[in-house]
Scaffold this motif. Structure first.
Motif, PDB file in Angstrom:
ATOM      1  N   GLY A  47     -35.946 -47.672   8.857  1.00  0.00           N
ATOM      2  CA  GLY A  47     -37.273 -48.252   8.781  1.00  0.00           C
ATOM      3  C   GLY A  47     -37.227 -49.724   9.143  1.00  0.00           C
ATOM      4  N   LEU A  48     -37.957 -50.094  10.186  1.00  0.00           N
ATOM      5  CA  LEU A  48     -38.063 -51.488  10.598  1.00  0.00           C
ATOM      6  C   LEU A  48     -39.291 -52.048   9.899  1.00  0.00           C
ATOM      7  CD1 LEU A  48     -36.437 -53.332  12.498  1.00  0.00           C
ATOM      8  CD2 LEU A  48     -38.059 -52.757  14.310  1.00  0.00           C
ATOM      9  N   LEU A  49     -39.044 -52.822   8.863  1.00  0.00           N
ATOM     10  CA  LEU A  49     -40.088 -53.218   7.927  1.00  0.00           C
ATOM     11  C   LEU A  49     -40.377 -54.701   8.060  1.00  0.00           C
ATOM     12  CD1 LEU A  49     -41.749 -52.101   5.479  1.00  0.00           C
ATOM     13  CD2 LEU A  49     -39.837 -52.794   4.031  1.00  0.00           C
ATOM     14  N   GLY A  50     -41.643 -55.071   7.977  1.00  0.00           N
ATOM     15  CA  GLY A  50     -41.970 -56.486   8.047  1.00  0.00           C
ATOM     16  C   GLY A  50     -43.459 -56.694   8.181  1.00  0.00           C
ATOM     17  N   PRO A  51     -43.924 -57.911   7.923  1.00  0.00           N
ATOM     18  CA  PRO A  51     -45.355 -58.205   8.045  1.00  0.00           C
ATOM     19  C   PRO A  51     -45.793 -58.197   9.497  1.00  0.00           C
ATOM     20  CG  PRO A  51     -44.119 -60.218   7.636  1.00  0.00           C
ATOM     21  CD  PRO A  51     -43.141 -59.080   7.501  1.00  0.00           C
ATOM     22  N   ASN A  52     -47.089 -58.196   9.718  1.00  0.00           N
ATOM     23  CA  ASN A  52     -47.608 -58.316  11.076  1.00  0.00           C
ATOM     24  C   ASN A  52     -47.096 -59.614  11.691  1.00  0.00           C
ATOM     25  OD1 ASN A  52     -49.139 -55.934  10.983  1.00  0.00           O
ATOM     26  ND2 ASN A  52     -50.860 -56.977  10.029  1.00  0.00           N
ATOM     27  N   GLY A  53     -46.645 -59.518  12.945  1.00  0.00           N
ATOM     28  CA  GLY A  53     -46.124 -60.705  13.620  1.00  0.00           C
ATOM     29  C   GLY A  53     -44.645 -60.941  13.411  1.00  0.00           C
ATOM     30  N   ALA A  54     -43.971 -59.998  12.723  1.00  0.00           N
ATOM     31  CA  ALA A  54     -42.545 -60.183  12.453  1.00  0.00           C
ATOM     32  C   ALA A  54     -41.672 -59.887  13.659  1.00  0.00           C
ATOM     33  CB  ALA A  54     -42.118 -59.297  11.284  1.00  0.00           C
ATOM     34  N   GLY A  55     -42.224 -59.188  14.659  1.00  0.00           N
ATOM     35  CA  GLY A  55     -41.457 -58.848  15.858  1.00  0.00           C
ATOM     36  C   GLY A  55     -41.141 -57.375  15.990  1.00  0.00           C
ATOM     37  N   LYS A  56     -41.696 -56.541  15.108  1.00  0.00           N
ATOM     38  CA  LYS A  56     -41.371 -55.110  15.117  1.00  0.00           C
ATOM     39  C   LYS A  56     -41.836 -54.438  16.409  1.00  0.00           C
ATOM     40  CE  LYS A  56     -43.688 -53.936  11.465  1.00  0.00           C
ATOM     41  NZ  LYS A  56     -44.472 -55.203  11.367  1.00  0.00           N
ATOM     42  N   SER A  57     -43.108 -54.607  16.757  1.00  0.00           N
ATOM     43  CA  SER A  57     -43.643 -53.925  17.940  1.00  0.00           C
ATOM     44  C   SER A  57     -43.031 -54.466  19.218  1.00  0.00           C
ATOM     45  CB  SER A  57     -45.171 -54.055  17.983  1.00  0.00           C
ATOM     46  OG  SER A  57     -45.765 -53.290  16.954  1.00  0.00           O
ATOM     47  N   THR A  58     -42.748 -55.767  19.253  1.00  0.00           N
ATOM     48  CA  THR A  58     -42.080 -56.335  20.429  1.00  0.00           C
ATOM     49  C   THR A  58     -40.698 -55.726  20.603  1.00  0.00           C
ATOM     50  OG1 THR A  58     -43.291 -58.417  20.197  1.00  0.00           O
ATOM     51  CG2 THR A  58     -41.266 -58.458  21.500  1.00  0.00           C
ATOM     52  N   THR A  59     -39.995 -55.530  19.496  1.00  0.00           N
ATOM     53  CA  THR A  59     -38.674 -54.892  19.554  1.00  0.00           C
ATOM     54  C   THR A  59     -38.788 -53.487  20.117  1.00  0.00           C
ATOM     55  OG1 THR A  59     -37.864 -56.201  17.681  1.00  0.00           O
ATOM     56  CG2 THR A  59     -36.699 -54.152  18.178  1.00  0.00           C
ATOM     57  N   MET A  60     -39.772 -52.735  19.644  1.00  0.00           N
ATOM     58  CA  MET A  60     -39.986 -51.378  20.155  1.00  0.00           C
ATOM     59  C   MET A  60     -40.256 -51.411  21.664  1.00  0.00           C
ATOM     60  SD  MET A  60     -39.721 -48.972  17.902  1.00  0.00           S
ATOM     61  CE  MET A  60     -40.065 -48.349  16.257  1.00  0.00           C
ATOM     62  N   LYS A  61     -41.053 -52.344  22.111  1.00  0.00           N
ATOM     63  CA  LYS A  61     -41.392 -52.419  23.539  1.00  0.00           C
ATOM     64  C   LYS A  61     -40.173 -52.766  24.379  1.00  0.00           C
ATOM     65  CE  LYS A  61     -46.267 -53.526  22.906  1.00  0.00           C
ATOM     66  NZ  LYS A  61     -47.328 -54.557  22.998  1.00  0.00           N
ATOM     67  N   MET A  62     -39.280 -53.584  23.835  1.00  0.00           N
ATOM     68  CA  MET A  62     -38.069 -53.903  24.596  1.00  0.00           C
ATOM     69  C   MET A  62     -37.146 -52.696  24.706  1.00  0.00           C
ATOM     70  SD  MET A  62     -37.053 -57.852  23.684  1.00  0.00           S
ATOM     71  CE  MET A  62     -37.025 -57.646  21.900  1.00  0.00           C
ATOM     72  N   LEU A  63     -37.121 -51.850  23.686  1.00  0.00           N
ATOM     73  CA  LEU A  63     -36.272 -50.654  23.743  1.00  0.00           C
ATOM     74  C   LEU A  63     -36.718 -49.686  24.823  1.00  0.00           C
ATOM     75  CD1 LEU A  63     -35.804 -49.990  19.914  1.00  0.00           C
ATOM     76  CD2 LEU A  63     -34.100 -50.888  21.510  1.00  0.00           C
ATOM     77  N   THR A  64     -38.010 -49.734  25.168  1.00  0.00           N
ATOM     78  CA  THR A  64     -38.537 -48.851  26.209  1.00  0.00           C
ATOM     79  C   THR A  64     -38.778 -49.596  27.516  1.00  0.00           C
ATOM     80  OG1 THR A  64     -40.801 -49.235  25.403  1.00  0.00           O
ATOM     81  CG2 THR A  64     -39.630 -47.321  24.524  1.00  0.00           C
ATOM     82  N   ALA A  65     -38.350 -50.862  27.588  1.00  0.00           N
ATOM     83  CA  ALA A  65     -38.491 -51.707  28.777  1.00  0.00           C
ATOM     84  C   ALA A  65     -39.935 -52.012  29.133  1.00  0.00           C
ATOM     85  CB  ALA A  65     -37.769 -51.090  29.985  1.00  0.00           C
ATOM     86  N   GLN A  66     -40.839 -51.843  28.179  1.00  0.00           N
ATOM     87  CA  GLN A  66     -42.210 -52.312  28.386  1.00  0.00           C
ATOM     88  C   GLN A  66     -42.263 -53.831  28.289  1.00  0.00           C
ATOM     89  OE1 GLN A  66     -43.674 -49.401  25.286  1.00  0.00           O
ATOM     90  NE2 GLN A  66     -45.417 -49.355  26.668  1.00  0.00           N
ATOM     91  N   ALA A  67     -41.290 -54.395  27.598  1.00  0.00           N
ATOM     92  CA  ALA A  67     -41.094 -55.847  27.558  1.00  0.00           C
ATOM     93  C   ALA A  67     -39.621 -56.098  27.857  1.00  0.00           C
ATOM     94  CB  ALA A  67     -41.487 -56.411  26.191  1.00  0.00           C
ATOM     95  N   ILE A  68     -39.325 -57.154  28.562  1.00  0.00           N
ATOM     96  CA  ILE A  68     -37.963 -57.459  28.975  1.00  0.00           C
ATOM     97  C   ILE A  68     -37.457 -58.660  28.185  1.00  0.00           C
ATOM     98  CG2 ILE A  68     -36.439 -57.978  30.903  1.00  0.00           C
ATOM     99  CD1 ILE A  68     -37.876 -55.257  31.066  1.00  0.00           C
ATOM    100  N   ALA A  69     -36.293 -58.508  27.575  1.00  0.00           N
ATOM    101  CA  ALA A  69     -35.720 -59.587  26.780  1.00  0.00           C
ATOM    102  C   ALA A  69     -35.356 -60.781  27.658  1.00  0.00           C
ATOM    103  CB  ALA A  69     -34.479 -59.087  26.039  1.00  0.00           C
ATOM    104  N   ASN A  70     -35.566 -61.972  27.118  1.00  0.00           N
ATOM    105  CA  ASN A  70     -35.134 -63.189  27.817  1.00  0.00           C
ATOM    106  C   ASN A  70     -33.644 -63.428  27.677  1.00  0.00           C
ATOM    107  OD1 ASN A  70     -38.125 -64.035  26.516  1.00  0.00           O
ATOM    108  ND2 ASN A  70     -37.840 -64.515  28.684  1.00  0.00           N
ATOM    109  N   GLU A  71     -33.083 -62.996  26.550  1.00  0.00           N
ATOM    110  CA  GLU A  71     -31.656 -63.176  26.285  1.00  0.00           C
ATOM    111  C   GLU A  71     -31.141 -61.967  25.517  1.00  0.00           C
ATOM    112  OE1 GLU A  71     -30.802 -66.831  24.232  1.00  0.00           O
ATOM    113  OE2 GLU A  71     -32.335 -67.938  25.359  1.00  0.00           O
ATOM    114  N   GLY A  72     -29.826 -61.768  25.535  1.00  0.00           N
ATOM    115  CA  GLY A  72     -29.197 -60.734  24.738  1.00  0.00           C
ATOM    116  C   GLY A  72     -29.003 -59.426  25.483  1.00  0.00           C
ATOM    117  N   SER A  73     -28.421 -58.452  24.790  1.00  0.00           N
ATOM    118  CA  SER A  73     -28.137 -57.147  25.382  1.00  0.00           C
ATOM    119  C   SER A  73     -28.734 -56.041  24.533  1.00  0.00           C
ATOM    120  CB  SER A  73     -26.626 -56.935  25.519  1.00  0.00           C
ATOM    121  OG  SER A  73     -26.016 -56.875  24.241  1.00  0.00           O
ATOM    122  N   ILE A  74     -29.181 -54.981  25.203  1.00  0.00           N
ATOM    123  CA  ILE A  74     -29.793 -53.827  24.544  1.00  0.00           C
ATOM    124  C   ILE A  74     -29.171 -52.562  25.113  1.00  0.00           C
ATOM    125  CG2 ILE A  74     -31.917 -52.542  24.133  1.00  0.00           C
ATOM    126  CD1 ILE A  74     -33.461 -55.148  24.525  1.00  0.00           C
TER     127      ILE A  74
END
Length: 315
Positions: A47-74
């Protein structure tokens, strides 16, 4: 993709289904994900838990390449993202937060379209759709147009659509947001069945009870990072203890309770008209006398951990 192919891609059964290392995602001057390290072992529900704006949905989008990370590896199921995102997407199921079902098609037709898109072999397609309908308890409504399904049925169909190709990994982004408690409970049963069947599940949510009920482990996010991780019971034991004492009263009284508790090194949680003193089992008798007899005792829970660590109230 067949399980044998996935095993080969992952290298070994012990390989993490998801691995993020030092991931950063910026939108202009705003950093949504800030040096995120996260691994999801195969076969668990995290469970990825956190308040709104914590980065949960952005993380999900990066896992599906709907958003591209600026740094790091996935890596997802052994595939690099975004470099091998098409292969990763073919091997996982994605259930978005927003309902994007085709309302002009029936429940069955929606699943048939996605079975084709996921390249389920033609000879296996009918059985795959039948199995997905059964899992979502929609067999009797399979010929009903989506526009005529209830909200709970549509959400179950959305989950079934992400499972029609029998993926090894499922991403659930706020799967029960906006649903009434009865429908939410129905979906919990469906998600719990996935976990019991050995499917790896990454589920973002800000519903505390949902995380407590379904997750083997929780990763608590705040400001784009994981600030705590463990099983729900372990997180409660570490950050909230066994017992909590709630004190009610006017603002001056609550401020005094906070001062006394914090002076003794005890965490507190302020919620509207009350202050909760956590780890109450460690309160010495002398402090109990100072705090007074008006406290209400209860068991500590994951909501206490959430509020203490993030400073956010739970919806």
């Amino acid at each position: 993709m067949q399980r044998a192919q996935l095993a080969a891609a992952q290298g070994s059964p012990a390989t993490a289904a998801i691995s993020l290392r030092g991931v950063v995602k910026r939108f202009g001057d705003f950093t949504a994900v800030d040096g995120l390290d996260l691994e999801v072992p195969t076969g668990i529900c995290l469970g990825l838990l956190g308040p709104n704006g914590a980065g949960k949905s952005t993380t999900m989008k990066m896992l599906t390449a709907q958003a591209i990370a600026n740094e790091g590896s996935i890596r997802v199921l052994g595939f690099r993202v975004p470099q091998d995102s098409k292969r990763a997407r073919a091997a996982m199921g994605v259930v978005p937060q927003q309902d994007n079902l085709d309302e002009e098609l029936t429940a069955r037709e929606n699943l048939e379209v996605f079975a084709h898109l996921y390249r389920v072999p033609r000879r296996a397609r009918k059985q795959a759709v039948d199995d997905a309908l059964a899992l979502a308890h929609l067999t009797e409504r399979q010929l009903t147009k989506v526009d005529d399904l209830s909200g709970g049925m549509r959400r179950r169909l959305l989950i079934a659509r992400g499972l029609v190709h029998r993926p090894a990994l499922v991403l659930l982004d706020e799967p029960t947001v906006g649903l009434d408690p009865q429908v939410r409970a129905e979906l919990w049963g469906l998600i719990d069945g996935l976990r019991a069947g050995g499917t790896t599940v990454l589920m973002s949510t800000h519903y505390i009870e949902e995380a407590e009920r379904l997750a083997d482990e929780c990763a608590l996010m705040s400001h784009g990072r994981v600030i705590a991780r463990g099983s729900p019971s372990a997180l409660v034991a570490e950050h909230a203890g066994d017992r909590v004492v709630e004190h009610y009263g006017p603002p001056d009284r609550l401020t005094e309770v906070e001062r006394l508790a914090r002076g003794a090194g005890l965490p507190t949680r302020r919620t509207g008209p009350s202050v909760s003193v956590l780890k109450a089992e460690t309160i010495p008798p002398s402090l109990e006398d100072e705090l007074g007899p008006d406290g209400v005792r209860r068991a500590a829970n994951l909501e206490d951990v959430f509020v203490v660590l993030t400073g956010e109230r739970v919806e």
